[in-house]
Structure formats: structure tokens, C-alpha cells
Scaffold this motif. Structure first.
Motif, mmCIF file in Angstrom:
data_model
loop_
_atom_site.group_PDB
_atom_site.id
_atom_site.type_symbol
_atom_site.label_atom_id
_atom_site.label_comp_id
_atom_site.label_asym_id
_atom_site.label_seq_id
_atom_site.Cartn_x
_atom_site.Cartn_y
_atom_site.Cartn_z
ATOM 1 N N ARG A 43 -16.584 12.605 37.366
ATOM 2 C CA ARG A 43 -15.389 12.640 36.518
ATOM 3 C C ARG A 43 -15.423 13.877 35.640
ATOM 4 O O ARG A 43 -16.475 14.352 35.260
ATOM 5 C CB ARG A 43 -15.311 11.392 35.628
ATOM 6 C CG ARG A 43 -15.246 10.079 36.360
ATOM 7 C CD ARG A 43 -14.000 9.877 37.190
ATOM 8 N NE ARG A 43 -12.808 9.792 36.413
ATOM 9 C CZ ARG A 43 -12.017 8.743 36.351
ATOM 10 N NH1 ARG A 43 -12.323 7.677 37.014
ATOM 11 N NH2 ARG A 43 -10.934 8.768 35.626
ATOM 12 N N VAL A 44 -14.253 14.380 35.330
ATOM 13 C CA VAL A 44 -14.143 15.571 34.494
ATOM 14 C C VAL A 44 -13.887 15.150 33.049
ATOM 15 O O VAL A 44 -13.276 14.116 32.802
ATOM 16 C CB VAL A 44 -13.008 16.484 35.014
ATOM 17 C CG1 VAL A 44 -11.656 15.825 34.881
ATOM 18 C CG2 VAL A 44 -13.024 17.821 34.320
ATOM 19 N N THR A 45 -14.365 15.945 32.110
ATOM 20 C CA THR A 45 -14.082 15.718 30.699
ATOM 21 C C THR A 45 -13.127 16.812 30.246
ATOM 22 O O THR A 45 -13.429 18.001 30.390
ATOM 23 C CB THR A 45 -15.360 15.769 29.853
ATOM 24 O OG1 THR A 45 -16.237 14.725 30.300
ATOM 25 C CG2 THR A 45 -15.050 15.586 28.384
ATOM 26 N N ILE A 46 -11.983 16.406 29.719
ATOM 27 C CA ILE A 46 -10.981 17.346 29.226
ATOM 28 C C ILE A 46 -10.805 17.101 27.741
ATOM 29 O O ILE A 46 -10.680 15.961 27.302
ATOM 30 C CB ILE A 46 -9.643 17.170 29.968
ATOM 31 C CG1 ILE A 46 -9.843 17.524 31.442
ATOM 32 C CG2 ILE A 46 -8.557 18.022 29.334
ATOM 33 C CD1 ILE A 46 -8.623 17.314 32.300
ATOM 34 N N ALA A 47 -10.814 18.184 26.967
ATOM 35 C CA ALA A 47 -10.652 18.084 25.517
ATOM 36 C C ALA A 47 -9.574 19.054 25.087
ATOM 37 O O ALA A 47 -9.330 20.069 25.745
ATOM 38 C CB ALA A 47 -11.966 18.410 24.818
ATOM 39 N N GLY A 48 -8.932 18.752 23.980
ATOM 40 C CA GLY A 48 -7.919 19.671 23.484
ATOM 41 C C GLY A 48 -7.045 19.070 22.419
ATOM 42 O O GLY A 48 -7.371 18.051 21.820
ATOM 43 N N GLU A 49 -5.915 19.720 22.245
ATOM 44 C CA GLU A 49 -4.972 19.337 21.198
ATOM 45 C C GLU A 49 -3.569 19.389 21.762
ATOM 46 O O GLU A 49 -3.244 20.255 22.570
ATOM 47 C CB GLU A 49 -5.117 20.317 20.036
ATOM 48 C CG GLU A 49 -4.189 20.047 18.887
ATOM 49 C CD GLU A 49 -4.378 21.051 17.750
ATOM 50 O OE1 GLU A 49 -3.887 20.770 16.658
ATOM 51 O OE2 GLU A 49 -4.995 22.103 17.976
ATOM 52 N N LEU A 50 -2.727 18.456 21.332
ATOM 53 C CA LEU A 50 -1.333 18.396 21.762
ATOM 54 C C LEU A 50 -0.449 18.352 20.524
ATOM 55 O O LEU A 50 -0.631 17.493 19.667
ATOM 56 C CB LEU A 50 -1.093 17.150 22.626
ATOM 57 C CG LEU A 50 0.332 16.904 23.095
ATOM 58 C CD1 LEU A 50 0.807 18.036 24.000
ATOM 59 C CD2 LEU A 50 0.423 15.562 23.817
ATOM 60 N N THR A 51 0.489 19.290 20.434
ATOM 61 C CA THR A 51 1.427 19.313 19.316
ATOM 62 C C THR A 51 2.840 19.512 19.843
ATOM 63 O O THR A 51 3.039 20.060 20.929
ATOM 64 C CB THR A 51 1.104 20.448 18.324
ATOM 65 O OG1 THR A 51 1.150 21.702 19.012
ATOM 66 C CG2 THR A 51 -0.262 20.263 17.692
ATOM 67 N N LEU A 52 3.802 19.066 19.060
ATOM 68 C CA LEU A 52 5.209 19.291 19.380
ATOM 69 C C LEU A 52 5.786 20.282 18.390
ATOM 70 O O LEU A 52 5.471 20.239 17.203
ATOM 71 C CB LEU A 52 6.012 17.985 19.309
ATOM 72 C CG LEU A 52 5.691 16.898 20.334
ATOM 73 C CD1 LEU A 52 6.676 15.753 20.198
ATOM 74 C CD2 LEU A 52 5.696 17.432 21.754
ATOM 75 N N GLU A 53 6.653 21.155 18.898
ATOM 76 C CA GLU A 53 7.368 22.113 18.043
ATOM 77 C C GLU A 53 8.843 22.039 18.397
ATOM 78 O O GLU A 53 9.183 22.157 19.584
ATOM 79 C CB GLU A 53 6.843 23.524 18.279
ATOM 80 C CG GLU A 53 5.417 23.717 17.849
ATOM 81 C CD GLU A 53 4.885 25.101 18.201
ATOM 82 O OE1 GLU A 53 5.657 25.938 18.720
ATOM 83 O OE2 GLU A 53 3.706 25.341 17.965
#
Length: 145
Positions: A43-53
């Protein structure tokens, strides 16, 4: 030799109870055993951030979903999108990106769409890999006015 009229075994039994209680307290205060929660093999590990503009969109206006993502290794996701549900559960997903490559360096992806109706929406990032869709927390909310 009796002490204060009690046989010695009483004192030994009392001492054993105190020691046993001490062991229980130490074990409880030590905390739970740590369990490895890494990804299952393959399995892959994905990390990050999600924002709306914009952060407070208006009905009919364009909204950009910005995802800054990285993975634990080089990988190509079949599809990646931001799923959106209104309060009744109706789908308002962003158009999906296809064949998205991610690696250990952060990459910014931008998806755009309009929300024609005012209301509160729940949104989150999701991707497809090997035929399976994987939803990535957190589930966030936005109010379109």
C-alpha cells in the motif's frame, strides 16, 4: 514470632497484596502497547494538504481545490479527485484528474468547478489505484453563500 497478636502469614499476605496492587498500577500507567500502524505491504502512503479557494465561495463562482501531495515512493494514481457531498448526500465532485504521478517531493494539483447552489458541503480528497478508491481524511466543510 507473632506481632501484635497476629500470625506472621497475615503480614506476608498483606505485603503480597500491596505488591500486586503496585504492579497493576505500574502496568496501567505505562500505557498501551504500541502497535505499528504503517501501511499494509504494497500500500502507498500519501500525505498532503487540501484547501479551497476562495475559502468562502459564492454560488455560481469558480472554486479551486488545491492539493499539495507527496507519496512514500513514486506512484501513478489512476484517478484523483475531490469528492463533494451536499447536506442531502448528493454528489458534486470536482472533475477527476487521470494518471496522476506522485513521488517523495510535494506536488501541487488544482481542480476547478462551480457550485451553483448555496449550502454547506462536505469535501475530501480521494484517489483510485488498482481499481480501488481510497478516501483521504480529513473530511472538511465549506459553506457556499
Amino acid at each position: 514470632m507473632p506481632t501484635r497478636g497476629r500470625p506472621p502469614w497475615v503480614w506476608f499476605a498483606a505485603a503480597a497484596v500491596v505488591i500486586a496492587l503496585g504492579v497493576v498500577v505500574v502496568v496501567r500507567l505505562r500505557g498501551p502497547e504500541l502497535v505499528d500502524v504503517g501501511p499494509p505491504a504494497g500500500r502507498v502512503t500519501i500525505a498532503g494538504e487540501l484547501t479551497l479557494e476562495p475559502a468562502s465561495p459564492i454560488a455560481g463562482g469558480m472554486v479551486a481545490a488545491r492539493a499539495t501531495l507527496s507519496a512514500d515512493r513514486d506512484i501513478t494514481l489512476t484517478r484523483l479527485t475531490v469528492k463533494v457531498r451536499d447536506e442531502s448526500g448528493t454528489s458534486h465532485d470536482f472533475p477527476a484528474l487521470e494518471n496522476v504521478t506522485l513521488g517523495t517531493e510535494a506536488r501541487e494539483l488544482v481542480l476547478r468547478r462551480r457550485f451553483d447552489t448555496q449550502g454547506t458541503y462536505t469535501y475530501y480528497l480521494t484517489y483510485q489505484l488498482a481499481g480501488e478508491w481510497v478516501d483521504l481524511p480529513p473530511w472538511q466543510q465549506v459553506t457556499v453563500s
